[in-house]
Design an enzyme around this catalytic site. Structure first.
Site, PDB file in Angstrom:
ATOM      1  N   GLU A  48       0.856  -1.191   0.000  1.00  0.00           N
ATOM      2  CA  GLU A  48       0.000   0.000   0.000  1.00  0.00           C
ATOM      3  C   GLU A  48       0.890   1.238   0.000  1.00  0.00           C
ATOM      4  O   GLU A  48       1.597   1.499   0.967  1.00  0.00           O
ATOM      5  CB  GLU A  48      -0.895   0.005   1.246  1.00  0.00           C
ATOM      6  N   ARG A  52       0.499  10.248   0.587  1.00  0.00           N
ATOM      7  CA  ARG A  52       0.854  11.292   1.544  1.00  0.00           C
ATOM      8  C   ARG A  52       2.043  12.116   1.090  1.00  0.00           C
ATOM      9  O   ARG A  52       2.399  13.085   1.738  1.00  0.00           O
ATOM     10  CB  ARG A  52       1.232  10.659   2.885  1.00  0.00           C
ATOM     11  N   LYS A 136     -10.858  -1.434   6.341  1.00  0.00           N
ATOM     12  CA  LYS A 136      -9.693  -1.111   7.154  1.00  0.00           C
ATOM     13  C   LYS A 136     -10.232  -0.675   8.515  1.00  0.00           C
ATOM     14  O   LYS A 136     -11.331  -0.110   8.595  1.00  0.00           O
ATOM     15  CB  LYS A 136      -8.957   0.030   6.463  1.00  0.00           C
TER      16      LYS A 136
HETATM   17  O1  LIG Z   1      -2.277   7.055   5.312  1.00  0.00           O
HETATM   18  C1  LIG Z   1      -3.237   6.303   5.416  1.00  0.00           C
HETATM   19  O2  LIG Z   1      -4.004   6.137   4.509  1.00  0.00           O
HETATM   20  C2  LIG Z   1      -3.581   5.573   6.637  1.00  0.00           C
HETATM   21  O3  LIG Z   1      -4.656   5.094   6.718  1.00  0.00           O
HETATM   22  C3  LIG Z   1      -2.743   5.417   7.744  1.00  0.00           C
HETATM   23  C4  LIG Z   1      -1.830   4.196   7.817  1.00  0.00           C
HETATM   24  O4  LIG Z   1      -2.467   2.986   7.550  1.00  0.00           O
HETATM   25  C5  LIG Z   1      -1.294   4.187   9.176  1.00  0.00           C
HETATM   26  O5  LIG Z   1      -0.796   5.466   9.468  1.00  0.00           O
HETATM   27  C6  LIG Z   1      -0.231   3.204   9.413  1.00  0.00           C
HETATM   28  O6  LIG Z   1       0.019   3.265  10.763  1.00  0.00           O
HETATM   29  P1  LIG Z   1       1.429   3.005  11.405  1.00  0.00           P
HETATM   30  O7  LIG Z   1       1.831   1.611  11.048  1.00  0.00           O
HETATM   31  O8  LIG Z   1       1.209   3.197  12.870  1.00  0.00           O
HETATM   32  O9  LIG Z   1       2.358   4.022  10.805  1.00  0.00           O
END
Ligand SMILES: O=C(O)C(=O)C[C@H](O)[C@H](O)COP(=O)(O)O
Length: 218
Positions: A48, A52, A136
């Site tokens: 994925e 961002r 999700k």
């Molecule tokens: O950017 C996106 O679309 C999201 O939905 C967020 C990510 O899935 C999480 O930020 C992952 O979380 P961490 O593994 O804690 O870094």
């Protein structure tokens, strides 16, 4: 599921590809292919790429064209525009941290499946009303973690989740041991320092460890 007959792949196929979905935040297009190959060498081919970063769509384009064995999806898809941009870039599925009615409606006319995100029962019900049954669960650790997901299985036994947010090597078992969790997502597989140092072997090593741990719960 009869949500739409337009999707080329079904969400359950994405969820079945592996227990762990790396959540990637890639700044430089030149790092895209080495990161994807390092993950694949470690045993994971579903990826994925979050939208961002300024280069995220080019990163998806690069992986889609140069690493055909990767099942490349786009993350942070929050509206119909970013869904369309993801399709145009070659993403094979889309994941959202949340859901809006506009995004759900747009996804039904899309060639790629959408995995909408939820953090509450009411959001889940909105998604179910629209025909979705794979979600999700984000931000997982911050909204009750595995205990929340376990509780949700009572009233919604047929819904399947891919939780993300605060999940790592140490706590992934709490999630993967649940019947309604098919896979988990996380960014820990690709640490910033490994990318900065172009230490692709480190990414492969972390991935191998994660895949080995996840096998206990398969
Ligand atoms: O950017 C996106 O679309 C999201 O939905 C967020 C990510 O899935 C999480 O930020 C992952 O979380 P961490 O593994 O804690 O870094």
């Amino acid at each position: 599921m009869s949500l739409t007959n337009k999707w080329q792949t079904q969400p359950e196929e994405i969820f079945a590809l592996g227990s762990i979905v790396p959540v990637l935040v890639i700044e430089n297009v030149e790092d895209a292919v080495p990161i994807a190959k390092a993950l694949i060498a470690g045993g994971i081919n579903v990826l994925e790429v979050t939208l961002r970063t300024a280069n995220a769509l080019d990163v998806i384009r690069e992986i889609a064209s140069k690493v055909p064995e990767a099942m490349i999806g786009s993350g942070t898809v929050t509206n119909p525009d970013t869904l369309q941009q993801s399709i145009d870039a070659g993403a094979k599925f889309a994941i959202s941290p949340g859901l809006t009615k506009e995004l759900l409606v747009a996804s039904k006319n899309s060639p790629i499946p959408l995995i909408p995100g939820i953090a509450s029962i009411s959001e889940l019900m909105t998604g179910i009303d629209a025909g979705f049954d794979h979600f999700k669960f984000f931000p997982a650790e911050a909204v009750g973690g595995s205990k929340s997901i376990k509780s949700i299985s009572g009233p919604f036994p047929n819904i399947r989740f891919c939780p993300t947010g605060g999940i790592n090597q140490d706590n992934m078992g709490n999630y993967l041991s649940l019947n309604n969790v098919s896979c988990i997502g996380g960014s820990w597989l690709v640490p910033n320092d490994a990318v900065a140092n172009k230490d692709w072997a480190k990414i492969t090593e972390i991935t191998k460890n994660a895949v080995a741990s996840a096998k206990q719960f398969a």
